[in-house]
Design an enzyme around this catalytic site. Sequence first.
Site, PDB file in Angstrom:
ATOM      1  CB  CYS A 115     -62.991 -53.444  65.559  1.00  0.00           C
ATOM      2  SG  CYS A 115     -63.635 -53.844  63.673  1.00  0.00           S
ATOM      3  CG  HIS A 255     -58.111 -53.031  64.875  1.00  0.00           C
ATOM      4  ND1 HIS A 255     -58.836 -54.539  64.813  1.00  0.00           N
ATOM      5  CD2 HIS A 255     -59.084 -52.767  64.449  1.00  0.00           C
ATOM      6  CE1 HIS A 255     -59.199 -54.830  64.095  1.00  0.00           C
ATOM      7  NE2 HIS A 255     -59.664 -53.258  64.010  1.00  0.00           N
ATOM      8  CG  ASN A 285     -60.748 -54.537  60.420  1.00  0.00           C
ATOM      9  OD1 ASN A 285     -60.940 -55.319  61.310  1.00  0.00           O
ATOM     10  ND2 ASN A 285     -60.617 -54.106  60.643  1.00  0.00           N
TER      11      ASN A 285
HETATM   12  O1  UT7 Z   1     -61.964 -51.832  62.352  1.00  0.00           O
HETATM   13  C1  UT7 Z   1     -61.992 -50.780  62.138  1.00  0.00           C
HETATM   14  C2  UT7 Z   1     -61.299 -50.250  61.305  1.00  0.00           C
HETATM   15  N1  UT7 Z   1     -61.186 -49.280  60.180  1.00  0.00           N
HETATM   16  C3  UT7 Z   1     -59.737 -49.109  60.044  1.00  0.00           C
HETATM   17  O2  UT7 Z   1     -59.430 -49.244  60.895  1.00  0.00           O
HETATM   18  C4  UT7 Z   1     -59.573 -48.526  58.445  1.00  0.00           C
HETATM   19  C5  UT7 Z   1     -58.910 -47.448  58.738  1.00  0.00           C
HETATM   20  N2  UT7 Z   1     -58.696 -46.799  57.320  1.00  0.00           N
HETATM   21  C6  UT7 Z   1     -58.020 -47.328  55.674  1.00  0.00           C
HETATM   22  O3  UT7 Z   1     -57.231 -48.437  56.759  1.00  0.00           O
HETATM   23  C7  UT7 Z   1     -57.590 -46.606  54.835  1.00  0.00           C
HETATM   24  O4  UT7 Z   1     -58.201 -45.238  54.493  1.00  0.00           O
HETATM   25  C8  UT7 Z   1     -58.258 -47.276  53.670  1.00  0.00           C
HETATM   26  C9  UT7 Z   1     -57.280 -49.188  53.166  1.00  0.00           C
HETATM   27  C10 UT7 Z   1     -59.272 -47.420  53.691  1.00  0.00           C
HETATM   28  C11 UT7 Z   1     -58.359 -46.913  52.854  1.00  0.00           C
HETATM   29  O5  UT7 Z   1     -56.301 -46.220  52.088  1.00  0.00           O
HETATM   30  P1  UT7 Z   1     -55.857 -44.381  51.746  1.00  0.00           P
HETATM   31  O6  UT7 Z   1     -54.628 -43.993  51.848  1.00  0.00           O
HETATM   32  O7  UT7 Z   1     -56.660 -43.733  53.224  1.00  0.00           O
HETATM   33  O8  UT7 Z   1     -56.501 -44.047  50.245  1.00  0.00           O
HETATM   34  P2  UT7 Z   1     -57.640 -43.228  50.447  1.00  0.00           P
HETATM   35  O9  UT7 Z   1     -59.409 -43.939  50.785  1.00  0.00           O
HETATM   36  O10 UT7 Z   1     -57.404 -42.096  50.151  1.00  0.00           O
HETATM   37  O11 UT7 Z   1     -58.010 -43.495  48.423  1.00  0.00           O
HETATM   38  C12 UT7 Z   1     -57.066 -43.275  47.899  1.00  0.00           C
HETATM   39  C13 UT7 Z   1     -57.433 -43.310  46.639  1.00  0.00           C
HETATM   40  C14 UT7 Z   1     -58.715 -42.883  46.293  1.00  0.00           C
HETATM   41  O12 UT7 Z   1     -58.801 -42.661  44.798  1.00  0.00           O
HETATM   42  P3  UT7 Z   1     -58.564 -41.225  44.590  1.00  0.00           P
HETATM   43  O13 UT7 Z   1     -60.247 -40.421  44.530  1.00  0.00           O
HETATM   44  O14 UT7 Z   1     -56.929 -40.784  44.933  1.00  0.00           O
HETATM   45  O15 UT7 Z   1     -58.359 -40.832  42.116  1.00  0.00           O
HETATM   46  C15 UT7 Z   1     -59.324 -44.208  46.684  1.00  0.00           C
HETATM   47  O16 UT7 Z   1     -60.482 -44.325  45.109  1.00  0.00           O
HETATM   48  O17 UT7 Z   1     -57.672 -44.932  46.624  1.00  0.00           O
HETATM   49  C16 UT7 Z   1     -58.585 -45.453  45.539  1.00  0.00           C
HETATM   50  N3  UT7 Z   1     -59.177 -46.695  45.878  1.00  0.00           N
HETATM   51  C17 UT7 Z   1     -58.312 -47.706  46.059  1.00  0.00           C
HETATM   52  N4  UT7 Z   1     -57.739 -47.849  44.927  1.00  0.00           N
HETATM   53  C18 UT7 Z   1     -57.285 -49.053  44.391  1.00  0.00           C
HETATM   54  C19 UT7 Z   1     -59.877 -46.432  47.211  1.00  0.00           C
HETATM   55  N5  UT7 Z   1     -59.847 -48.248  47.473  1.00  0.00           N
HETATM   56  C20 UT7 Z   1     -59.134 -48.932  46.942  1.00  0.00           C
HETATM   57  C21 UT7 Z   1     -59.221 -50.119  46.324  1.00  0.00           C
HETATM   58  N6  UT7 Z   1     -58.074 -50.733  45.092  1.00  0.00           N
HETATM   59  N7  UT7 Z   1     -59.276 -50.650  47.331  1.00  0.00           N
END
Ligand code: UT7
Length: 377
Positions: A115, A255, A285
């Site tokens: 990115c 970004h 993104n």
């Molecule tokens: O340009 C490339 C650079 N990429 C980035 O900058 C991405 C950076 N990361 C992020 O933006 C975030 O980590 C995400 C948006 C990808 C995820 O958010 P998070 O607050 O870090 O969530 P998490 O991965 O800690 O997951 C929390 C919970 C999980 O469930 P459990 O294990 O707590 O039951 C996930 O399975 O949220 C769940 N989850 C979702 N729930 C509903 C993950 N994705 C989703 C979803 N809808 N789309």
Amino acid sequence: MFKERYAKISGWGKYVPEHVITNKDLEKMVDTSDEWITQRTGIKERRIRGENDTNSSMAVAASLPALEMAGLTAVDLDLIIVCTSSPDYLLPPVSSQVQDMLGANCGAFQLTAGCSGWVYGLATATSFIKSGMYNNILVVGSEIISFAIDYTDRQTCVLFGDAAAAVVLKPSEEPSGVLSFELGSDGSEYDALHVYDGGSTNPVSAITYEQGRHYIHMDGRRVFKFASRVVAQSLKRTIADAGLFPDDIDLYIPHQANARIVDAGARLMRQPLEKFYMNIHKYGNTSTASVPLAMVEALEEGRLKEGDKVAMIAFGAGLTWATVVVQLGVGEISPAHSLFSTGRAQYVAKRARETVLDGVQAALLPLYTFIERIRDN
Ligand code: UT7
């Protein structure tokens, strides 16, 4: 007397596909909700390529208005840099397709740095212009990242979208364009954002498709931690390199990966969130198109004016990051002046000498061949 050359951003353009996928649409595809996506990312909708959109066609659509605004045609270009992680083909580089489609007659290369690619490209183009080697350079960020998204994986499919944006840089004697930059890479984290198959290590196979190894796999939390740290640190260093303070920056263009990363960055920079431009709610993104698309929209909305200082930061696969401090507008060098700048004059002279020598060698080739044949006999 030697005058410093700057690389002024003289034209810009964007292309976003028409097809919109909303959070509500995604609710029907995976186990997610509008509420979760909005709260955790800030995204409401994203654009996905239409039937006729290719990476090259989108790059050209963004480039044409940029060239027009800069008062140039494609033949005036000295170099084209197309930044992308989703070219039309593995080979050729999409930059050559773009060069041909535009009708340009210059060098062109594809730049891949996740990115961060377009910001890497902007810094590279600036260096070519500052050295006097080239005058007019097109830098495009074009991405059809949806091709590598698994629309059954809720962790990634809610985040990404397709878009393209481009700028044309021209030489200027007034401080403008990139004033300072920082390019960063931490390859030890390469597996945090990764497509396992399709490269030379793991060529595509039947297993690739069975296991979805041709899709983007992301450890979101790891990338989040990395980004939250690097945004403020790199911005502070690059702003200081430009001889400025965070308060001197008129607009920050981060970004558009996650609104929470931007919040953290603003807090650590001790800057009001309103100074951070956001259009993530509309596009998600868009990978390397994200920062230029945000810059173009900030300009279109009148959030930026001539003379403003802008700090832009991108981060992504690699893991990489890239930061620039840019001053908008002011002054241009007339073509005649730039042609006779020392660096450019030396370059033109060298090219002319080489062309003459090549011509002489080509003319003498049949004679050499004839002499060799006589010798052999
Ligand atoms: O340009 C490339 C650079 N990429 C980035 O900058 C991405 C950076 N990361 C992020 O933006 C975030 O980590 C995400 C948006 C990808 C995820 O958010 P998070 O607050 O870090 O969530 P998490 O991965 O800690 O997951 C929390 C919970 C999980 O469930 P459990 O294990 O707590 O039951 C996930 O399975 O949220 C769940 N989850 C979702 N729930 C509903 C993950 N994705 C989703 C979803 N809808 N789309």
